[in-house]
Design an enzyme around this catalytic site. Structure first.
Site, PDB file in Angstrom:
ATOM      1  N   ILE A 254     -56.772 -59.817   4.801  1.00 25.97           N
ATOM      2  CA  ILE A 254     -57.804 -60.092   3.808  1.00 25.97           C
ATOM      3  C   ILE A 254     -58.668 -61.246   4.314  1.00 25.97           C
ATOM      4  CG2 ILE A 254     -58.256 -60.828   1.448  1.00 25.97           C
ATOM      5  CD1 ILE A 254     -57.018 -58.121   1.500  1.00 25.97           C
ATOM      6  N   CYS A 255     -59.992 -61.061   4.332  1.00 26.95           N
ATOM      7  CA  CYS A 255     -60.855 -62.117   4.885  1.00 26.95           C
ATOM      8  C   CYS A 255     -60.894 -63.350   3.994  1.00 26.95           C
ATOM      9  CB  CYS A 255     -62.260 -61.590   5.140  1.00 26.95           C
ATOM     10  SG  CYS A 255     -63.098 -60.967   3.680  1.00 26.95           S
ATOM     11  N   ALA A 256     -60.355 -63.247   2.767  1.00 27.76           N
ATOM     12  CA  ALA A 256     -60.268 -64.407   1.880  1.00 27.76           C
ATOM     13  C   ALA A 256     -58.962 -65.170   2.062  1.00 27.76           C
ATOM     14  CB  ALA A 256     -60.404 -63.970   0.421  1.00 27.76           C
TER      15      ALA A 256
END
Length: 359
Positions: A254-256
């Site tokens: 997840i890029c978050a």
């Protein structure tokens, strides 16, 4: 009573000419769809969302099998969220005709579909992102054309739009409302971006830049590089647990998810001990340099070999020995310069740890 014929899936797109023909047919479908009532749109939206949600487990298994990235159970959660949560969030939102009226000022807001949306899907989230984009386009009376990165496996990105298309058409949507490219190439990606009315691009910096440079309106979601600061007031066990939970979900794709933790000096040692206590591995100086060498490619982008892999597998790639159950590889570093691999987004259970004297 005659049996209703099954919906016939669109013909494969394997050339620019075939893509242009598909776009033309989608424009005709868009004209029909734009005249649908709110009740008709909501019915289609519901059926497509439920069809995608029913496929959440097979889609998760297929995504892991084909990409070799991530964790099946976590991808099930992502698919479920993209389908059911998206539906529940927008099911009562008015998107057709007059959506707002102010009788005092004599103002009416009328929703008008933007047209055909070109959606580019990332390898890291090939099913959940596709589900989400299909659904928001259907809710807003837009046609949706799906394009995967040229290097992405062929079958997994086609399943979500296929499921949504079949359910949408059964619920009354025009047959050309959703399309997809079976054999993505750079040439077809460029043609898609030129042909659609707006682009939803999710992926690496190169692809997002191409979307923004296409001459068409584009919404791009590129790399993230999330930092976390832990100061003296934080609840260390809870803070560390939260980072581990986030960083290990779907093996950190997840890029978050967090890419670095900066702890204030007076709690730094306690933070590090808590990470170790919970199954993370702090690299020694020799092993730190070994892992550094495999984080990035020569071009300075994240090494695709480590993306979505377990910590122990990444360690093995680097020639480092850690317990199989290791949750995260932690590198104690000082530089935030572009030359420091640990300072980059890593899309894997690899974490940078910094010590700060204060704010």
């Amino acid at each position: 009573m005659a049996k209703k014929p099954e919906n016939k899936a669109p013909e494969p797109i394997n050339s620019v000419e075939a893509l242009q023909q598909r776009i033309a047919s989608m424009k005709e479908a868009q004209k029909k769809f734009s005249a649908f009532t709110q009740e008709q749109v909501d019915r289609i939206f519901f059926e497509a969302a439920m069809a995608a949600n029913k496929q959440r487990i097979p889609l998760a298994k297929l995504a892991v099998a084909e990409t070799g990235m991530g964790i099946v159970e976590d991808k099930v959660i992502k698919n479920h969220y993209a389908a059911e949560y998206t539906y529940n969030t927008y099911k009562r939102v008015k998107t057709c005709g007059v959506v707002e009226q102010d009788t005092s000022y004599g103002i009416k807001k009328i929703a008008e579909p933007v047209g055909i949306v070109g959606a580019v899907i990332p390898t890291t989230n090939p099913t959940s992102t596709a589900i989400f984009k299909c659904l928001i386009c259907l809710k807003n009376q837009k046609c949706h054309h799906h394009q995967s990165p040229p290097r992405e496996p062929k079958s997994v990105p086609l399943k979500p739009p296929g499921s949504c298309w079949n359910a949408a058409v059964k619920a009354g949507a025009p047959e050309g409302i959703i399309g997809w490219v079976e054999e993505p190439t750079i040439e077809l990606s460029n043609e898609l971006m030129k042909s659609v009315d707006v682009i939803l691009a999710t992926g690496g910096p190169g692809m997002v830049k191409a979307a923004y440079s296409s001459g068409k309106p584009a919404i791009g979601v590129g790399p993230g590089n999330v930092p976390v600061i832990m100061d003296s007031s934080c609840d260390i066990p809870t803070a560390v647990y939260s980072v581990i939970h986030s960083k290990t979900f779907d093996n950190g794709m997840i890029c978050a998810s967090e890419q670095s933790v900066t702890a204030i000096a007076d709690i730094y040692d306690d933070v590090k001990k808590e990470f170790v206590k919970r199954g993370c591995h702090v690299l020694n100086k020799t092993d730190l340099d070994k892992v550094r060498k495999i984080i990035l490619t020569e071009a300075g982008t994240v090494n695709p070999r480590i993306v979505g892999q377990p910590a122990a597998v990444i360690a093995e790639m680097a020639g480092v020995t850690v317990p199989k159950e290791t949750k995260i590889l932690i590198g104690e570093v000082t530089s935030v310069d572009v030359s420091e691999p640990f300072a980059h987004e890593k899309l894997s259970p690899v974490l940078a740890l910094y010590k700060a004297k204060g704010f």
